[in-house]
Write an enzyme that holds these catalytic residues in place. Sequence first.
Site, PDB file in Angstrom:
ATOM      1  N   GLY A 208       0.836  -1.208   0.000  1.00 27.66           N
ATOM      2  CA  GLY A 208       0.000   0.000   0.000  1.00 27.66           C
ATOM      3  C   GLY A 208       0.861   1.244   0.000  1.00 27.66           C
ATOM      4  CG  ASN A 209      -0.151   4.716  -1.484  1.00 24.82           C
ATOM      5  OD1 ASN A 209      -0.856   5.538  -0.927  1.00 24.82           O
ATOM      6  ND2 ASN A 209      -0.521   4.097  -2.607  1.00 24.82           N
ATOM      7  CG  HIS A 210       2.855   6.501   4.083  1.00 29.03           C
ATOM      8  ND1 HIS A 210       2.603   5.744   5.192  1.00 29.03           N
ATOM      9  CD2 HIS A 210       4.161   6.303   3.778  1.00 29.03           C
ATOM     10  CE1 HIS A 210       3.706   5.123   5.568  1.00 29.03           C
ATOM     11  NE2 HIS A 210       4.670   5.437   4.718  1.00 29.03           N
ATOM     12  CB  ALA A 276      -1.599   7.503  -3.789  1.00 30.10           C
TER      13      ALA A 276
END
Length: 400
Positions: A208-210, A276
């Site tokens: 995943g990402n932030h 994102a």
Amino acid sequence: MLEGKNIVLGVCGSIAAYKSALLVRLLVKAGANIQVVMTPDATNFITPLTLSTLSKNPAHVNYFKADTGEWNNHVELGLWADMLIIAPASANTLAKMANGLCDNLLLATYLSAKCPVYFAPAMDLDMWLHPATRANVAKLQSFGNTLIPPGNGELASGLYGEGRMAEPDEIVSFLTSTLKKKQLLANQNIVVTAGPTYEAIDPVRFIGNHSSGKMGFAIADELAAMGANVTLITGPTAQISKQPSVKRIDITSAAEMLTICQSNFAEAKACIMSAAVADYTPAHVAQQKIKKQDGNLNIELKKTTDILKTLGEQKTKDQVLVGFALETNNEEENAISKLQRKNLDFIVLNSLNDAGAGFQKDTNKITIIDRNLQKTVFDLKTKDAVAQDICLKVAQLINQ
Ligand code: CTP
């Protein structure tokens, strides 16, 4: 903007009720039809006769008219109204509205109303700041009711601070500008994407990402306030929309986001891709949890489809397509390359080198670059204010 509008004005028991007389006067002058509904306590501060005379309609207080025994039909009042404005809104009435209590005619009208609701609180500083009041106001906003913020100044108690009901002329300007704003993108279908995507490795893990989703949710709310029909396609996030009209579709992976974007894009006037999206996803998803072994683990990744680029290839000349670029170096050069490669109308550039910009923050600092390579640099602002700048640019392109 208020000409011919049917407005129910709710008046609560607060010293600010004296301002309701002027508010009625201004609304009538603006061409609105007014029916006043007072709480029983409000009649201690201003008489029904005053408000009946100014509104040219009987002011309603009780469920039954004492003289004729006739019923004051709150359902009819609620359906008649194009707008319900509660000004002054006391702490007591706000709490009851937030919790669905219904022990007077005004609250019954509120519960019956299908129209937009505005409330202008009036109370003492400490009551306004109390966590219970804050929570009630937030709950009402989550219902889609609009706060007309109180002003600062001397309060009836003699204290100074926030809690004073907005002045009648400020309330009228607030209503006028809100209605004007609603026309900017009235009935336009707009797709917004937000948040991260999660790419499954096995049934337990993902890449995943932030991304928090804050920017995308703020954009969706602002577009809805401008009257658009917003479809918000979001990855996993704790965010919630403030505007109840936003249609939210939850997805997990980049592949799911692609499918849902594709099925909504043809009908959309604009698409704003603030999500994102993962650029790579595991080539194989393990069906069982991967067990730990000696040595390292290699996961083969394959490229995801670039959703924005795909939409850019499909876009007609009447559609507006907006992308985001979060960069750490050669910011403008990279952003322009993305703008052109993906056939965008404009790109929103934010740099991780700017303090206050980026993931999880409540602020952002952006530069907008359009297809003519015209560049607008904005100051550091809250994500809500940044959303306003982005959405105004979208509205300009749609309406030009
Ligand atoms: N985007 C997309 N589909 C992807 C990847 C990104 O639609 N698979 C969109 C994002 O929503 C954003 C823009 O493309 O609007 C970001 O561009 P891009 O540079 O391709 O994303 P990055 O992952 O940041 O790429 P790079 O690593 O090259 O900077």
